[in-house]
Design an enzyme around this catalytic site. Sequence first.
Site, short mmCIF file in Angstrom:
data_model
loop_
_atom_site.label_atom_id
_atom_site.label_comp_id
_atom_site.label_asym_id
_atom_site.label_seq_id
_atom_site.Cartn_x
_atom_site.Cartn_y
_atom_site.Cartn_z
N ASN A 20 21.06 60.62 30.11
CA ASN A 20 22.20 61.60 30.06
C ASN A 20 21.62 63.01 29.33
OD1 ASN A 20 24.91 60.74 30.69
ND2 ASN A 20 24.05 59.02 29.85
N HIS A 115 30.91 56.62 26.86
CA HIS A 115 30.91 55.21 26.84
C HIS A 115 31.27 54.70 28.26
CE1 HIS A 115 31.95 51.24 25.18
NE2 HIS A 115 32.82 51.39 26.01
N THR A 147 35.54 58.98 16.21
CA THR A 147 36.14 58.73 14.93
C THR A 147 35.61 57.74 14.23
OG1 THR A 147 37.69 57.27 15.60
CG2 THR A 147 38.57 59.87 15.70
C1 GRF Z 1 24.91 55.09 29.00
O1 GRF Z 1 25.37 54.19 29.79
C2 GRF Z 1 25.75 55.32 28.26
O2 GRF Z 1 27.15 55.53 28.64
C3 GRF Z 1 25.55 54.47 26.98
O3 GRF Z 1 24.42 54.17 26.86
C4 GRF Z 1 23.90 54.52 28.01
C5 GRF Z 1 22.62 55.61 27.86
O4 GRF Z 1 21.68 55.85 28.73
N1 GRF Z 1 26.27 54.97 25.84
P1 GRF Z 1 20.93 57.08 28.88
O5 GRF Z 1 19.75 56.73 27.48
O6 GRF Z 1 21.27 58.36 28.65
O7 GRF Z 1 19.63 56.79 30.32
#
Ligand code: GRF
Length: 216
Positions: A20, A115, A147
């Site tokens: 991400n 999430h 929050t």
């Molecule tokens: C993702 O599935 C996100 O929704 C969750 O942790 C994962 C992180 O993946 N909170 P990355 O480290 O961004 O590949």
Amino acid sequence: MNTRRTALSAAVLISGGGSNLQALIDACHAGTLDLDISVVLSNNPAAGGLERARREKIPLEIVAGSGYADRTSYDLAVARALDRYQPGLLILAGFMRILSADFVRRYEGRILNIHPSLLPAYPGLHTHQRAIEAGEKWHGATVHFVTAELDGGPAIIQARVPVLLEDGAESLAHRVLEVEHRLYPEAAQLYAAGRVVYRRGEAYLDGNLLRAPLQL
Ligand code: GRF
């Protein structure tokens, strides 16, 4: 990394692979996200995502979880590390620590999380497995303001993916992660542009109360 001189300074907090984070970096490069990712912070010194930050020459802060008496003192160390960069926005991108109420208050309305479920369904861990076991037809991901309530802050935007008959937790997680990579830059840009704001426990879009999350 510096996109524009006037871009909002953002800190991205990670614990793992950082896909991400990469999606956010790519969107900044593509000019579709007006953020200056001024620091990447990890609680995990071995997080794969740190390499992505290094490649981009984004400053790194590692605040490993061990050696702190309690959550409050750990969170204070994180806040100290972040405050050097004066971030206007904190982006939790797979940051696997629960933040204390004090920490959340310090950056109130300025923390986003992604999430992997259609919140309010399935807060917490193992969301993909739980959705499959419950026989859900749809699953997905949500970006929300953070929050003090775990995965409980007001949702901004969601992306849905169908649950296929042959899906296991891994294949479903993979498809959800793909949509996360479009969803998070979109949500971050809504914030960066000042279109989405947090006020007294609610999210507002263009000045109007967001009664239900946007759909990607
Ligand atoms: C993702 O599935 C996100 O929704 C969750 O942790 C994962 C992180 O993946 N909170 P990355 O480290 O961004 O590949």
